[in-house]
Design a protein around this motif. Structure first.
Motif, short mmCIF file in Angstrom:
data_model
loop_
_atom_site.label_atom_id
_atom_site.label_comp_id
_atom_site.label_asym_id
_atom_site.label_seq_id
_atom_site.Cartn_x
_atom_site.Cartn_y
_atom_site.Cartn_z
N LEU A 103 0.83 -1.20 0.00
CA LEU A 103 0.00 0.00 0.00
C LEU A 103 0.86 1.25 0.00
CD1 LEU A 103 -2.75 -1.04 2.58
CD2 LEU A 103 -2.58 -1.56 0.14
N LEU A 104 0.53 2.15 -0.93
CA LEU A 104 1.24 3.43 -1.08
C LEU A 104 0.23 4.55 -0.99
CD1 LEU A 104 3.74 5.17 -1.95
CD2 LEU A 104 3.09 4.67 -4.32
N ASP A 125 2.59 0.87 3.43
CA ASP A 125 3.94 0.35 3.26
C ASP A 125 4.91 1.45 2.84
OD1 ASP A 125 3.63 -2.64 3.66
OD2 ASP A 125 2.09 -2.26 2.13
N ALA A 126 4.41 2.51 2.23
CA ALA A 126 5.24 3.66 1.86
C ALA A 126 4.33 4.87 1.71
CB ALA A 126 5.98 3.39 0.55
N VAL A 127 4.91 6.05 1.88
CA VAL A 127 4.16 7.30 1.81
C VAL A 127 4.94 8.30 0.97
CG1 VAL A 127 3.17 9.23 3.12
CG2 VAL A 127 3.08 6.90 4.06
N ILE A 128 4.22 9.04 0.12
CA ILE A 128 4.79 10.10 -0.70
C ILE A 128 4.16 11.42 -0.28
CG2 ILE A 128 4.76 11.11 -3.03
CD1 ILE A 128 5.00 8.26 -4.13
N ALA A 129 4.96 12.48 -0.21
CA ALA A 129 4.45 13.84 -0.03
C ALA A 129 4.68 14.60 -1.34
CB ALA A 129 5.18 14.55 1.11
N PHE A 137 4.00 17.71 7.62
CA PHE A 137 2.85 17.35 8.44
C PHE A 137 2.72 15.83 8.61
CE2 PHE A 137 1.84 21.57 6.85
CZ PHE A 137 1.36 22.20 7.99
N LEU A 138 3.60 15.09 7.98
CA LEU A 138 3.57 13.64 8.11
C LEU A 138 4.44 13.20 9.29
CD1 LEU A 138 3.91 12.71 4.34
CD2 LEU A 138 1.86 12.37 5.75
N GLU A 139 4.01 12.20 9.98
CA GLU A 139 4.76 11.69 11.13
C GLU A 139 5.36 10.33 10.84
OE1 GLU A 139 2.01 11.85 14.36
OE2 GLU A 139 1.78 14.03 14.25
N VAL A 140 5.53 10.03 9.56
CA VAL A 140 6.12 8.75 9.14
C VAL A 140 7.18 9.05 8.08
CG1 VAL A 140 4.00 7.46 9.59
CG2 VAL A 140 4.39 8.46 7.31
N PRO A 141 8.13 8.14 7.86
CA PRO A 141 9.09 8.32 6.76
C PRO A 141 8.35 8.48 5.43
CG PRO A 141 9.77 6.53 8.21
CD PRO A 141 8.37 6.90 8.62
N HIS A 142 8.88 9.33 4.57
CA HIS A 142 8.20 9.57 3.30
C HIS A 142 9.19 10.03 2.24
CE1 HIS A 142 8.26 13.43 5.46
NE2 HIS A 142 8.42 13.96 4.26
#
Length: 360
Positions: A103-104, A125-129, A137-142
């Motif tokens: 999930l992205l 599983d991954a996040v893009i900004a 504003f994200l609190e996860v690796p991105h």
């Protein structure tokens, strides 16, 4: 792929890009422009959901039943969500139905996320900004992947139809503001700047394009009344929702994006790709796409005085504004091509697809 409907065989899909909103939005527009480019450079991406053109590569909801069947050479697929309503089904498919998915999520929000959104994001599983600011504003690796613009669709003036003369509007130069007509978009700040400036600059005419939804009718009517009271109805013109906005970008000498709040905000890039200088607020990613004093200017969001002052610097010197438009064109070609965004996404996809499948 079925050429009539652009339906794609699920067996040939590595990445699913769901769109679970019927109404046109910035996210929908991103998907519509991006997926054909991704397919063109070899990424096996398909869309899913309503509100998309029939010729866009897509799968059907019934095809989700085949997600247990893996594509060739892969141990899983990528589910690329851009809204909460798309993250949640992805979690259900992966964690409840045990379908082999990674999930992205792409986040463009320029605000603190709700507890519910944070809950969903933590399960990706991954996040893009889409910008450094949205990433803050994200609190996860991105990973930051900025949006790009289609440089074939948005291009410099190419003929007589791309000039103010083709519009039958008065003056020598056009300044424009495009997007939904509402307080959030700062349409009122643009109108009031024009009411103040245009009487002093008779060579300029202002155009406003965008939909006025029923809940914002009073707002729009109020602006039109202010324009009429100033005697500028023929020089501050509401175009409504035009079928093709691209020629209007090319007819402008200056584009203004006065939003009080944005996610990313593509319109300044579309303007610069059309060889038009820009004045923007610092909402969304505007400040990250504009070179101050070269391709345009950036002012604090909601500051009508600063916006008016910045606009005046450009309309008082049209030749310098035209030169800034040329610099803006070069800047977008170097940094914001749609293909660059597609390639950056491809790297994220490959990183996920190369991981080992995990059981949750």
């Amino acid at each position: 792929m079925d050429k009539r409907t652009a339906r794609v065989d699920i067996a040939d899909v590595d990445v699913i890009a769901p769109n679970f909103k019927r109404r046109l939005s910035g996210v929908t527009s991103t998907i519509v422009q991006l997926v054909p480019m991704q397919r063109a450079i070899g990424q096996r991406v398909a869309t899913l959901g309503p509100g998309l053109p029939a010729d866009l590569p897509h799968i059907r909801f019934r095809d989700l039943l085949s997600l247990w069947r893996l594509p060739a050479g892969r141990s899983h697929r990528v589910w690329h969500a851009r809204r909460n309503t798309e993250m949640l089904p992805g979690i259900f498919l992966r964690d409840v139905l045990r379908m082999p998915l990674k999930l992205l999520f792409t986040s463009a929000a320029q605000r603190r996320h709700s507890r519910y959104t944070k809950f969903l994001i933590r399960r990706m599983d991954a996040v893009i900004a889409t910008s450094v600011r949205s990433g803050s504003f994200l609190e996860v690796p991105h990973t930051v992947v900025q949006h790009g613009v289609d440089l074939e669709r948005f291009h410099p003036p190419a003929g007589p139809d791309d000039t103010i003369a083709a519009t039958d509007l008065p003056g020598k130069y056009l300044v424009g503001c495009f997007g939904r007509v509402r307080h959030q978009k700062g349409t009122d700040l643009f109108v009031r700047a024009m009411i103040e400036l245009l009487p002093r600059y008779p060579d300029w005419t202002a155009v406003i394009s965008g939909r006025i939804t029923p809940e914002h009718t009073v707002f729009g009517d109020g602006l039109k009344a202010e324009i009429a009271a100033a005697g500028l109805t023929d020089r501050i013109v509401f175009l409504g929702e035009v079928d093709d906005i691209k020629p209007w970008y090319r007819r402008l000498t200056l584009y203004v994006a006065p939003s009080r709040n944005e996610g990313f905000g593509l319109t300044p890039l579309e303007a610069m790709a059309s060889q038009t200088a820009v004045v923007t607020s610092d909402a969304g990613a505007y400040a990250e796409m504009t070179i101050e004093g070269e391709t345009g200017s950036v002012v604090p969001a909601g500051d009508g005085t600063a916006l008016t002052t910045a606009i005046e610097r450009y309309i008082t010197n049209p030749d310098a504004t035209i030169h800034a438009g040329r610099k803006a064109l070069a800047h977008v070609h170097a940094n914001f091509a749609l293909e660059k965004e597609a390639c950056a996404l491809g790297e994220v996809y490959e990183g996920l697809l190369s991981q080992k499948a995990t059981r949750r």
